[in-house]
Design an enzyme around this catalytic site. Structure first.
Site, PDB file in Angstrom:
ATOM      1  N   VAL A  27      33.254  47.068  47.181  1.00  0.00           N
ATOM      2  CA  VAL A  27      32.323  45.948  47.083  1.00  0.00           C
ATOM      3  C   VAL A  27      32.282  45.405  45.662  1.00  0.00           C
ATOM      4  O   VAL A  27      32.766  46.034  44.716  1.00  0.00           O
ATOM      5  CB  VAL A  27      30.904  46.363  47.521  1.00  0.00           C
ATOM      6  CG1 VAL A  27      30.881  46.688  49.004  1.00  0.00           C
ATOM      7  CG2 VAL A  27      30.412  47.555  46.709  1.00  0.00           C
ATOM      8  N   ASN A  28      31.695  44.231  45.520  1.00  0.00           N
ATOM      9  CA  ASN A  28      31.623  43.564  44.234  1.00  0.00           C
ATOM     10  C   ASN A  28      30.669  44.298  43.284  1.00  0.00           C
ATOM     11  O   ASN A  28      29.647  44.835  43.713  1.00  0.00           O
ATOM     12  CB  ASN A  28      31.148  42.120  44.451  1.00  0.00           C
ATOM     13  CG  ASN A  28      31.356  41.256  43.228  1.00  0.00           C
ATOM     14  OD1 ASN A  28      32.111  41.608  42.332  1.00  0.00           O
ATOM     15  ND2 ASN A  28      30.682  40.116  43.188  1.00  0.00           N
ATOM     16  N   GLU A  99      41.662  49.735  42.082  1.00  0.00           N
ATOM     17  CA  GLU A  99      42.818  48.901  42.424  1.00  0.00           C
ATOM     18  C   GLU A  99      43.259  48.104  41.195  1.00  0.00           C
ATOM     19  O   GLU A  99      42.444  47.700  40.374  1.00  0.00           O
ATOM     20  CB  GLU A  99      42.491  47.977  43.606  1.00  0.00           C
ATOM     21  CG  GLU A  99      41.286  47.071  43.416  1.00  0.00           C
ATOM     22  CD  GLU A  99      41.630  45.750  42.784  1.00  0.00           C
ATOM     23  OE1 GLU A  99      42.824  45.495  42.523  1.00  0.00           O
ATOM     24  OE2 GLU A  99      40.702  44.977  42.516  1.00  0.00           O
ATOM     25  N   ALA A 102      46.698  41.996  41.299  1.00  0.00           N
ATOM     26  CA  ALA A 102      46.471  40.714  40.630  1.00  0.00           C
ATOM     27  C   ALA A 102      46.428  39.601  41.662  1.00  0.00           C
ATOM     28  O   ALA A 102      47.205  39.608  42.622  1.00  0.00           O
ATOM     29  CB  ALA A 102      47.581  40.439  39.615  1.00  0.00           C
ATOM     30  N   GLU A 103      45.505  38.658  41.479  1.00  0.00           N
ATOM     31  CA  GLU A 103      45.417  37.535  42.415  1.00  0.00           C
ATOM     32  C   GLU A 103      46.709  36.734  42.389  1.00  0.00           C
ATOM     33  O   GLU A 103      47.283  36.475  41.332  1.00  0.00           O
ATOM     34  CB  GLU A 103      44.236  36.643  42.060  1.00  0.00           C
ATOM     35  CG  GLU A 103      42.901  37.266  42.404  1.00  0.00           C
ATOM     36  CD  GLU A 103      41.803  36.231  42.473  1.00  0.00           C
ATOM     37  OE1 GLU A 103      41.968  35.224  43.175  1.00  0.00           O
ATOM     38  OE2 GLU A 103      40.772  36.443  41.808  1.00  0.00           O
ATOM     39  N   LEU A 159      38.531  50.031  33.484  1.00  0.00           N
ATOM     40  CA  LEU A 159      37.906  49.171  32.483  1.00  0.00           C
ATOM     41  C   LEU A 159      38.820  48.979  31.280  1.00  0.00           C
ATOM     42  O   LEU A 159      38.990  47.866  30.776  1.00  0.00           O
ATOM     43  CB  LEU A 159      36.572  49.769  32.020  1.00  0.00           C
ATOM     44  CG  LEU A 159      35.441  49.883  33.040  1.00  0.00           C
ATOM     45  CD1 LEU A 159      34.219  50.522  32.397  1.00  0.00           C
ATOM     46  CD2 LEU A 159      35.086  48.520  33.596  1.00  0.00           C
ATOM     47  N   CYS A 214      37.590  39.596  36.718  1.00  0.00           N
ATOM     48  CA  CYS A 214      37.633  40.960  36.177  1.00  0.00           C
ATOM     49  C   CYS A 214      37.546  41.059  34.660  1.00  0.00           C
ATOM     50  O   CYS A 214      36.754  41.857  34.143  1.00  0.00           O
ATOM     51  CB  CYS A 214      38.918  41.654  36.647  1.00  0.00           C
ATOM     52  SG  CYS A 214      39.005  41.908  38.425  1.00  0.00           S
ATOM     53  N   ARG A 385      48.155  24.966  28.800  1.00  0.00           N
ATOM     54  CA  ARG A 385      48.840  26.023  29.545  1.00  0.00           C
ATOM     55  C   ARG A 385      50.336  26.136  29.239  1.00  0.00           C
ATOM     56  O   ARG A 385      51.056  26.863  29.929  1.00  0.00           O
ATOM     57  CB  ARG A 385      48.642  25.790  31.053  1.00  0.00           C
ATOM     58  CG  ARG A 385      47.217  25.980  31.521  1.00  0.00           C
ATOM     59  CD  ARG A 385      46.767  27.413  31.360  1.00  0.00           C
ATOM     60  NE  ARG A 385      45.372  27.601  31.757  1.00  0.00           N
ATOM     61  CZ  ARG A 385      44.741  28.758  31.734  1.00  0.00           C
ATOM     62  NH1 ARG A 385      45.374  29.850  31.318  1.00  0.00           N
ATOM     63  NH2 ARG A 385      43.475  28.856  32.098  1.00  0.00           N
TER      64      ARG A 385
END
Length: 418
Positions: A27-28, A99, A102-103, A159, A214, A385
């Site tokens: 969960v978040n 986990e 990566a998105e 972390l 994150c 970018r």
């Protein structure tokens, strides 16, 4: 991997939790927005809620409870305390299995992970739980990539990993500021640094700033942990990574305003991208939120185009960011146009701001000549970018700024962008 029968199910029924041998808490854990630790500490409301649900539903037998969420160090102690306080006959082993997906590449990361990290409790029961979870991963992950640690090392490793990745981005962004001031090329500097085998080339690409759910959250969590442990120097060190990210965003916007004669009031901007990175519709902590909010504060009109982000998401993000600024909150509804293409966004615009590195914005895939013809003159472009080429843009007729890159020779010699 050979296809098997249907073995993935979704349900809202709580009762099925008791049927599991291994129960994942996924969960978040957002940053707290009020109370002790506001703005830094992780909010563990959902973690506690899941833990209490497990204790309520599991009546007997033995279960393995796995922390999949990113949690503060020693969160497992709190999970254990809640489970043991419910007075049920069941027994539990607790594992930490953060986990590292990566998105945009999550499935590939899952299929071929750099490592699988599992933290376990001491003793035979802890080792048995470790072996059970490891055996599942061993079906597709090489054994040498399955790493075991104690519970707290695993919790801290997640972390620390995100903090180190964000630190590299802030480091190269700090160098990009020096490049802008001296005429050095941040890509050339990054390439030189990355050739060092001790450092490597990943996460050394300058930008308008990092985003996502994150990095900032986990760094602030680490800052709060250090402060709680009476380690102010450690807290200050990691907080500097976040402050550098904020500086980079502000520096980019300031450059935009100063370049355009110190005023952007009523000028149209084509905003290329709103997601925090390409190949996702996620806007959490996106640098585009900061930049767009500041441009609205200056009175600009924003033509926003992103191939995946919904207009409702953009409005919600900007309203939340500007919650204490009533003037800008009104401008969100009067000074923003949501466009269906980059071409539509550049119609009549004075400038382009590239805020997400979508492939369609790259120099070899985007019709910048066509965009230039549709724009007001002089036409400016601000690339946050590194997806364009300043010299090629200058040849088209643009007044270009590419973050961390030297200006075209004529402009550099004159000291102006146009």
């Amino acid at each position: 991997m050979a296809r098997r029968g249907k073995n993935l199910f979704f349900t809202y029924e709580e009762a099925c939790v008791a049927d599991g041998d291994i129960i994942f808490i996924s969960v978040n854990t957002p940053t707290k927005t009020f109370g002790v630790g506001k703005g830094r500490a992780a909010d563990l409301t959902y973690i506690e809620g899941c833990t209490r649900m497990i204790a309520r539903l599991v009546k007997d037998g033995h279960r393995i409870v796995v922390e999949k969420s990113t949690v503060p160090v020693r969160c497992s102690v709190a999970v254990r305390k809640v489970l043991n306080a419910q007075g049920c006959k069941a027994t539990f082993s607790i594992l930490s299995n953060p986990e590292f997906l990566a998105e945009g590449t999550a499935m590939a990361d899952l299929a071929a992970p750099d490592r699988v990290l599992i933290g376990c409790e001491a003793g035979e029961q802890g080792q048995a739980a470790l072996a059970a979870l490891s055996s599942i991963y061993a079906n597709w992950v090489p054994q040498d990539r399955i790493i075991s640690t104690n519970l707290w090392s695993s919790e801290l490793s997640k972390l620390a990993a995100n903090a180190f990745l964000a630190q590299r981005i802030s480091s190269i962004n700090a160098i990009s500021a020096v490049c802008d001031a001296t005429g050095a090329d941040v890509d050339e500097v990054s390439n030189a640094i990355g050739k060092d085998s001790r450092l490597g080339a990943k996460f050394l690409r300058a930008s308008v700033g990092f985003g996502g759910s994150c990095f900032q959250k986990d760094i602030l969590n680490l800052v709060y942990l250090a402060e709680s442990l009476n380690l102010p120097e450690v807290a200050e060190y990691w907080h500097a990574v976040v402050k550098m990210n904020e500086f980079q965003r502000n520096r980019f916007t300031k450059r935009v305003v100063q370049t355009m004669l110190d005023t952007v009031n009523r000028k149209k901007f084509a905003i290329f991208g709103f997601a925090f990175k390409k190949d996702t519709g996620d806007t959490r902590e996106s640098s585009a939120i900061n930049v767009c909010s500041q441009l609205l504060e200056e009175g600009a009109i924003l033509n926003i185009y992103d191939p995946q982000v919904r207009r409702e998401t953009i409005i919600e993000d900007l309203e939340y960011f500007c919650v204490d600024n009533e003037r800008v909150k009104k401008l969100i509804h009067t000074n923003i146009v949501f466009c269906k293409s980059a071409a539509e966004a550049t119609e009549g615009a004075s400038a382009i701001c590239v805020l997400t590195e979508w492939d369609e914005f790259k120099m070899d895939k985007c019709d910048y000549k066509g965009h230039f013809e549709r724009m007001e003159k002089p036409a400016f472009i601000f690339d946050g970018r590194l997806v364009t080429n300043a010299a090629a843009l200058k040849e088209i007729g643009f007044c270009p700024y590419v973050i961390g890159k030297p200006l075209p020779d004529a402009d550099a010699a004159a000291g102006f962008l146009f």
